[in-house]
Design a protein around this motif. Structure first.
Motif, PDB file in Angstrom:
ATOM      1  N   GLY A  12       4.328  -8.329  -2.665  1.00  0.00           N
ATOM      2  CA  GLY A  12       4.073  -6.888  -2.603  1.00  0.00           C
ATOM      3  C   GLY A  12       2.752  -6.283  -2.800  1.00  0.00           C
ATOM      4  N   ARG A  34      -0.424  -3.154  -1.370  1.00  0.00           N
ATOM      5  CA  ARG A  34      -0.652  -2.091  -0.403  1.00  0.00           C
ATOM      6  C   ARG A  34      -2.285  -2.111  -0.655  1.00  0.00           C
ATOM      7  NH1 ARG A  34       0.602   1.531   3.000  1.00  0.00           N
ATOM      8  NH2 ARG A  34       2.680   1.205   2.574  1.00  0.00           N
ATOM      9  N   THR A  45       4.644  -4.667   3.512  1.00  0.00           N
ATOM     10  CA  THR A  45       5.687  -4.475   4.381  1.00  0.00           C
ATOM     11  C   THR A  45       5.249  -4.559   5.893  1.00  0.00           C
ATOM     12  OG1 THR A  45       4.852  -2.157   4.037  1.00  0.00           O
ATOM     13  CG2 THR A  45       7.176  -2.575   2.832  1.00  0.00           C
ATOM     14  N   PHE A  82       6.128  -8.020   6.671  1.00  0.00           N
ATOM     15  CA  PHE A  82       7.529  -8.282   6.543  1.00  0.00           C
ATOM     16  C   PHE A  82       7.949  -8.129   7.981  1.00  0.00           C
ATOM     17  CE2 PHE A  82       7.916  -7.469   1.600  1.00  0.00           C
ATOM     18  CZ  PHE A  82       7.271  -8.673   1.388  1.00  0.00           C
TER      19      PHE A  82
END
Lengths: 153, 184
Positions: B51, B53, B65, B68
């Protein structure tokens, strides 16, 4: 004390003091609590610097090693156990990051190599003994007489 | 005695032949670029990307994301302007962009102005750009240096990894077939 003795003594001193003196180049990196700092150093010495590969992150001057030293200290200060800190790094870089690899199926040959070397050497000795030719028969009368003749002339 | 002599001859010969065969395989694979003796196998292989950003370099940046749910394979390339092998790799990235392979770039431990200048001067092979100035996200990816490239499939799983500069041979032999395989 000769000059040579002096050189040997200073070399010994250098080797003994080296690992301590060269850990962490920048004192600003160290944790304020000396007990936590000692733990962080012990953890860091088990972790491989992935840039230089044959140094621990405590000994390496590489940027990545500095970042990892910093993270190890952050986690120690946050109350992680030694194993938790090592696991955190291993989760990202794999077992290769441990300077002391764990004992498992993939590393059996690595850990077993001293025993293997001993077994091969022992086998060599046994084979050598087995094939050693029998000692020659003692000289007979005629040969002994000839030997005496030769030695006297 | 003769068996002993035969052994003395055959055992070293067999050992030398085995070593020679091993060296040949290793050197051949090194030349092809499929084996790097200093390379660290990524633990991310067949796992989802961590994970993260990251802020953008030119536009909005991107996050885990986005990977993903991209729905198609993407190459994620960590690079830096201070890294000579990245400069060596740059034409290969441009060639991949020209044939439509999407590459997302992450500038590692770089200055934004230097990275933007570099892309303006030499061409921008990246469909999306992000910058990891502190290098902290890179550690979550298990990055050992730049350049390093990850092939991430449409669901965000890492399917291939290369530490070190990409070559046209790698594009032909490995990247193109994998892009086709994961574009199903």
């Amino acid at each position: 004390m000769t000059r040579r003795h002096l050189a040997l003594a200073s070399l010994a001193l250098l080797l003994a003091g080296g690992s301590v003196a060269w850990a962490i180049s920048d004192p600003a990196e160290a944790l304020p609590d000396p007990r936590q700092e000692a733990r962080a150093e012990a953890i860091g010495r088990q972790l491989r610097c992935l840039v230089c590969q044959n140094e621990s992150i405590e000994d390496s001057g590489a940027d990545l090693a500095r970042d990892l030293r910093h993270i190890v200290r952050q986690r120690v200060a946050a109350g992680d156990s030694d194993a938790q800190v090592v696991d955190w790094v291993v989760a990202r870089y794999g077992d290769f990051v441990r300077l002391r690899p764990p004992f498992e199926w993939q590393t059996v040959l690595l850990w077993g190599s001293p025993l293997l070397a001993l077994a091969v050497g022992g086998l060599g000795v046994l084979v050598h003994r087995h094939y050693r030719p029998a000692p020659p028969a003692p000289l007979n009368e005629a040969e002994q007489a000839r030997l005496r003749d030769l030695m006297e002339t | 005695m003769s068996t002993r002599r035969a052994l003395l001859f055959a055992v070293p010969l067999a050992a030398a032949a085995a070593a020679g065969g091993g060296f040949y395989i290793v050197l051949h694979r090194m030349q092809q670029g499929t084996f790097d003796p200093r390379g660290v196998p990524t633990v991310l292989l067949n796992k989802r990307v961590p994970g993260f950003r990251l802020p953008g370099l030119i536009d909005a940046g991107f996050a885990s994301t986005d990977l993903f749910a991209s729905g198609r394979p993407i190459l994620v390339n960590f690079w830096a302007t201070w890294c000579p092998p990245c400069i060596e790799e740059h034409p290969v990235l441009m060639a991949m962009q020209a044939e439509g392979i999407p590459i997302w770039g992450i500038a590692y431990k770089d200055k934004r102005s230097a990275a933007v200048d570099y892309l303006e001067r030499n061409g921008n092979p990246y469909a999306r750009n992000a910058i990891d100035a502190p290098g902290r996200v890179a550690i979550d990816w298990g990055l050992t240096g730049v350049p390093e490239t990850f092939l991430v499939d449409g669901d965000g799983f890492v399917r291939w990894h290369m530490s070190g500069p990409l070559t046209l041979d790698m594009v032909h032999q490995q990247i193109r077939p994998l892009m086709r395989k994961y574009t199903a």
